[in-house]
Every structure is written in C-alpha cells, then in structure tokens.
Motif scaffolding. Sequence first.
Motif, short mmCIF file in Angstrom:
data_model
loop_
_atom_site.label_atom_id
_atom_site.label_comp_id
_atom_site.label_asym_id
_atom_site.label_seq_id
_atom_site.Cartn_x
_atom_site.Cartn_y
_atom_site.Cartn_z
N LYS A 149 0.82 -1.21 0.00
CA LYS A 149 0.00 0.00 0.00
C LYS A 149 0.86 1.27 0.00
O LYS A 149 0.53 2.25 -0.65
CB LYS A 149 -0.90 -0.03 1.24
N ASN A 150 1.97 1.24 0.77
CA ASN A 150 2.78 2.44 0.93
C ASN A 150 4.08 2.44 0.12
O ASN A 150 4.98 3.25 0.37
CB ASN A 150 3.08 2.65 2.42
N LYS A 151 4.14 1.52 -0.83
CA LYS A 151 5.30 1.44 -1.73
C LYS A 151 6.63 1.34 -1.00
O LYS A 151 7.57 2.10 -1.26
CB LYS A 151 5.30 2.62 -2.71
N LEU A 152 6.65 0.45 -0.04
CA LEU A 152 7.88 0.19 0.70
C LEU A 152 8.25 -1.27 0.51
O LEU A 152 7.43 -2.07 0.05
CB LEU A 152 7.68 0.49 2.19
N SER A 153 9.48 -1.63 0.88
CA SER A 153 9.89 -3.03 0.77
C SER A 153 9.77 -3.72 2.12
O SER A 153 10.43 -3.34 3.10
CB SER A 153 11.34 -3.10 0.28
N ALA A 154 8.91 -4.74 2.17
CA ALA A 154 8.72 -5.47 3.43
C ALA A 154 10.03 -6.10 3.88
O ALA A 154 10.38 -6.07 5.07
CB ALA A 154 7.65 -6.56 3.25
N LEU A 155 10.80 -6.63 2.94
CA LEU A 155 12.08 -7.26 3.29
C LEU A 155 13.04 -6.23 3.90
O LEU A 155 13.70 -6.50 4.90
CB LEU A 155 12.71 -7.91 2.05
N ASN A 156 13.09 -5.04 3.30
CA ASN A 156 13.98 -4.00 3.84
C ASN A 156 13.56 -3.57 5.24
O ASN A 156 14.39 -3.30 6.10
CB ASN A 156 14.03 -2.79 2.92
N LEU A 157 12.26 -3.46 5.46
CA LEU A 157 11.77 -3.10 6.81
C LEU A 157 12.21 -4.15 7.83
O LEU A 157 12.61 -3.83 8.94
CB LEU A 157 10.24 -2.98 6.80
N ALA A 158 12.13 -5.41 7.43
CA ALA A 158 12.49 -6.50 8.35
C ALA A 158 14.00 -6.60 8.52
O ALA A 158 14.51 -6.94 9.59
CB ALA A 158 11.94 -7.83 7.82
N LEU A 159 14.73 -6.26 7.45
CA LEU A 159 16.18 -6.41 7.46
C LEU A 159 16.86 -5.24 8.19
O LEU A 159 17.86 -5.43 8.88
CB LEU A 159 16.68 -6.47 6.01
N HIS A 160 16.34 -4.03 8.01
CA HIS A 160 17.03 -2.85 8.54
C HIS A 160 16.26 -2.11 9.63
O HIS A 160 16.76 -1.12 10.17
CB HIS A 160 17.33 -1.86 7.39
N GLY A 161 15.05 -2.51 9.93
CA GLY A 161 14.26 -1.80 10.94
C GLY A 161 14.76 -2.13 12.34
O GLY A 161 15.06 -3.27 12.65
N GLY A 162 14.83 -1.12 13.21
CA GLY A 162 15.34 -1.36 14.56
C GLY A 162 14.24 -1.44 15.60
O GLY A 162 13.05 -1.51 15.28
N GLU A 163 14.66 -1.42 16.86
CA GLU A 163 13.74 -1.43 18.00
C GLU A 163 12.76 -2.60 17.97
O GLU A 163 11.56 -2.43 18.22
CB GLU A 163 13.01 -0.09 18.11
N GLU A 164 13.28 -3.78 17.61
CA GLU A 164 12.43 -4.97 17.62
C GLU A 164 12.54 -5.69 18.97
O GLU A 164 11.58 -6.25 19.47
CB GLU A 164 12.89 -5.96 16.52
N TYR A 165 13.78 -5.74 19.50
CA TYR A 165 14.07 -6.40 20.78
C TYR A 165 13.80 -7.90 20.79
O TYR A 165 13.57 -8.50 21.83
CB TYR A 165 13.36 -5.68 21.94
N GLN A 166 13.78 -8.48 19.58
CA GLN A 166 13.77 -9.93 19.50
C GLN A 166 15.20 -10.42 19.63
O GLN A 166 16.14 -9.62 19.63
CB GLN A 166 13.17 -10.38 18.15
#
Lengths: 320, 320
Positions: A250-267
């Motif tokens: 919907k927002n023209k972003l890459s789901a893989l990039n969000l998962a690969l480079h997104g922070g503050e997950e704390y997993q």
Amino acid sequence: MKYLNNNEFCFIKKILSLPSKSDKNLVLGPGDDCAQLNQWLISTDISVENTHFNLQWGSIEDAIYKCVLSNLSDLNAMGAKAEWALLGICLNKSWGVQEQEKIVSAFQGVLKKHQVGILGGDTVSGDIASFQLTVFGRTPDGDKALLRSGAQPGENLYVTGELGASKAGLWALEHGVADKYPQLVRKHLLPEPPLALGPILHKHQVGACIDLSDGLSSEMTHIALQSGVKIEVDADKIPLAQGLEAFSKKNKLSALNLALHGGEEYQLLFTSKLPESLLILYLQVFKVTFIGRITKGEGVFLNTGDKGLIKVQPKVWSNL
Amino acid sequence: MKYLNNNEFCFIKKILSLPSKSDKNLVLGPGDDCAQLNQWLISTDISVENTHFNLQWGSIEDAIYKCVLSNLSDLNAMGAKAEWALLGICLNKSWGVQEQEKIVSAFQGVLKKHQVGILGGDTVSGDIASFQLTVFGRTPDGDKALLRSGAQPGENLYVTGELGASKAGLWALEHGVADKYPQLVRKHLLPEPPLALGPILHKHQVGACIDLSDGLSSEMTHIALQSGVKIEVDADKIPLAQGLEAFSKKNKLSALNLALHGGEEYQLLFTSKLPESLLILYLQVFKVTFIGRITKGEGVFLNTGDKGLIKVQPKVWSNL
C-alpha cells in the motif's frame, strides 16, 4: 530516528574506548549488550522526549514501558535476568503532579512485573523529559554471559518473533496514518522482548546471542565481525510481521527491507547447534525461526534464491 | 535551580520507594548518597543543559567536569573511591564533530585523572544535551560504607572547605555580573570535592558523612533525621568562602544564608569523636572546620550567640 553516519559511528566507538584498565572484577568491558562487573551484567539506556518517544503518539506510561523493556532486552541478550535498576528521571518542567503520579505508577507496574527492585536514582527537570535506566542482572548460574563473539562455523542462525513491524509502525506514526495500522503501531510503542528465553539459551550454551535493537542487518554484522565468521541468511526465511506485506504494498515500501534494517524490535538473534528436537519447544513458545547458517569466512550475505548471494550492508538504526 | 517544594519532595520519596525486595547482595538501598550491591557502591547523576549547565556560562568541558565530579563526590561521601563508570550521553542535535570531540576529550581527561574506567554506555541525541553518569566504587577495605545515619550524641560536627561560593557564583551568573566575581563563579562551575578524604574518614570510622550537594541546612537535616539526633551548629564557625562577605554586602544578600542554604558545594559534612591531634592533619590539608555538636534529641539548631538557638528549616536545593 535514522541510520548512523560514519562520523556518529566513530563518536560512539571513541567514547566507549575511553579510559580502560585492568581489574580482576571486570569480566567484560564495552562492546556487547552489557558490561560485566563480577557476577553483575550491567546495561544502561536513555529514552529522550521527541527522539525516542513522542507524547503525541503514545502516553508517558508507554514511554516508560518501552524504556524499561528495551533495557531488560539487553540483559536477555546475554542470558541474564534483571534484578535491580537505577533510575535517572528528567521531568519536563511543564509537567505537574498528574504526570509525576503517572511516572511513579508506570515504573512501579513494569518493574514489579519483572521482579526488578530499585537501587536508587536521580530526579531532575529540564526543557524536555528523558528517562535513563541502568539495570543489573545475572545469568542463571552467575557465570559468563552469552556474547556476540560466540558464533562458530557449522551453527545455524535463529531469530525470535516476527520482524519489520516496529519500523513500519514508526513510519505510520510519522506519516499520519497510524489509525490504519494499529497492530504495527502497537509493536513500535510497546515491544515484547522474549524475556524468558535469554536465560534458557544461556543454560543450553548456544553460540552468539544479541538483541535486535539496531536492526537485523546491523546485528548480524556485529556477530559476523566479533565472531570472525561469515553469515548467510535466507531472504525467504526471514519472518515478516503480520500485516507487513499489505502495509508495504500500500505504501510502496519493501517489506524485506523493513524487516532487514528496521530497529527497536528487541527480538533475539542467536546461533546454535541445538538439535531440532530440543528447539521444537522454543519454536512454539518463542516463535523461533531458522533463517541462515554460520560458515567460515567473513561478511553477511543474503541468499535471494534466484539472484544468488547479495552482500548485506549494515544500516545501524540509531537515535543519535 | 531552586528549592524543592513539598510536591516535588514527595515525588522523589515515592519514586525511590518503588519496588524493593530482599536480596543478600543488596547491602544498602535508596536513601543515602549511594546504593551498595555486594562490595560496589553505586551512584547516578544527571546533568541537563539549561538546568544544570548553560553553555552561555561555561564550556561543554566544564559541564562534563562538574557532572563527573559531583558523582564522584557521592562515592566520596560514603568513604569510597570511584573505579568504574557507565556513560549516558545525549548530544544536542545541533552539535557537530567539533562538540563530539570536545566530549570525548573531556570525559577522557577527567576520568583518567581519577583512574576511573569506562564500563559502557548509551549515546543518543535530542533537542537539548544531557550527561548522565553512573559510577561504581569501593571503600578501602570493601566493607560497609559511611552512612547518613551514623551520627551519635557526643560527636562533633565538621565540614570541609569554605561555603557559599557556589550559590553566590550562580547568582552572579544569573544577574549578569559574573565578570565581577570570577572566583565565586569558578567555584560554581568547577567545584573541587575533597576526593581523597572520604576513604581516609572511612578508615578512621567516623560517625555520619554526607556531601553538600543540596546545601548545609538540608544535609544537616538528613543526618539529624536519619541518625535520630539533634544538631547544634555555631553560626560564627561556619566557614564562609573568600570574598563572600564583600559580595553579599554589595548585592544585599546574607552571606550566612548563602553558606547555610546554597547547594552544589560538594564538600563533606561529617561527625566524629576523632581527637584533635589526629584532625590537625586534615584541618590543614582539607580545611576541616569544627562547626557544631551532636546531642540527644532531634532537629537542627543554629547557635547565634546573642540571639540564642534558632531552629533551622532545611531548604533542599534542587534541579527538579
């Protein structure tokens, strides 16, 4: 929140390499999720108004919850459970009794839930609020902690939970579409680190372990560098958060990039030779997913299947 | 900087009385200058831009120096010497490489001088800067620390250094007359706690000990309350800072009030039965002055000579 540039990265490296000295009480100095002084694993985290939390987006209670949980996550990454905390509270000078009461009950609630006692602290006021916590914990047997440098060729790479939601939630908040993605936003504001798992992994003596505060690409790089190994991660195995693909489309972003480079997950991200029969329990309780392999060599590579291996550049997500 | 009101005082009391628990590792909880976990005395202090330091008045290096020294003073008050520190640095987001380099070299300089190593830390940025330090130290024999509750009737009350300069210096800065009083201003910006004295007092097992961060009236009240004793302080014995009387006369202030209620002095206030023959050395090196007596009873009283005993109301000087 943004990605670190070289100048900022150098600053952090410099500041943490300041006066060191030999001391038999120092088991571990700077460079991992926590330092260790005698049996105590110690970590500190600052949460600043308008940088780490925004009271337009979440409550004071949310900000305190996240500040405490992100700090407990550092102990979790080293296989330890928090026991004590020191508080550093800077009140926004425009706040009154109502906000003070919220702060007391928010700290009370989250610390009591996690059986963390208060050692002391400092309370001041300023133009904006901040919360700094220093936590003290121990591994189950008081022994050496799980390190970033513990990975060995032949181990598998595992991650807990699902990734990408925190960064997606932040994007939604920043772009005024938070009401459309309440679950993603909730993951950003109120992360849920798998706090019971760290001490269990410590008992099983897994290889390396780290928490995903700066994003998967950055944390994999930490393990590869500090362990002196190569990491090969399978793009199609990375567990994407529920709703992330629809959000990205919907927002023209890459789901893989969000998962690969997104922070503050704390997993947790860890390496292990644990047999699958033992892991099956964790697979269910903590949603542990196999995402790659540790081999001899150096660097982090994304196995994309059809396009082959692509070198992953770490993007350190930071509030600096 | 201002005096605490009741609401703020209650907040601090409440926040520090949050979840506590029994643990054989906890030697001392909140309520003194430091907490004690096993042999480690621990203290934390926050220094916030525009509240604790103002870059119109002093440099970044000055701010870091004062933040570190005020924290080391807390250990000193309990008879301990600092060994390790955790940093919490919030950069002002308008700062660049130049300010970052100043910060690195300022922490390097002051920590190295005092033989304090870096355990780790967190670095972030925000609308204003702040520095939070958590320090770890031990008493000379790793044994119990000097407490606020150690005063006994029959002891004398002593203070180190000269008082009133810090508050006078702050007043001069706030009223645009800093250039007329460089020595008083310097005492405010760059305090000099008697850091060698705390561990010496610990060896001599003095009674109570506390540092003058919140002002003499407030710190005497802490000792009286926590030790369950009465304190009688002689007005004419309180050592006034050099130039304080001339400053007070010129600006229509009370020199005695500045010395009695001014904070951020970081001198030591202690009670002792030490014979004068032993104290003579300290009298010279640390400018120790006899200022009063500990008796049975409660409360703090100022002996004014001609006007008799006047009850002293504590004025807690604070940045809250």
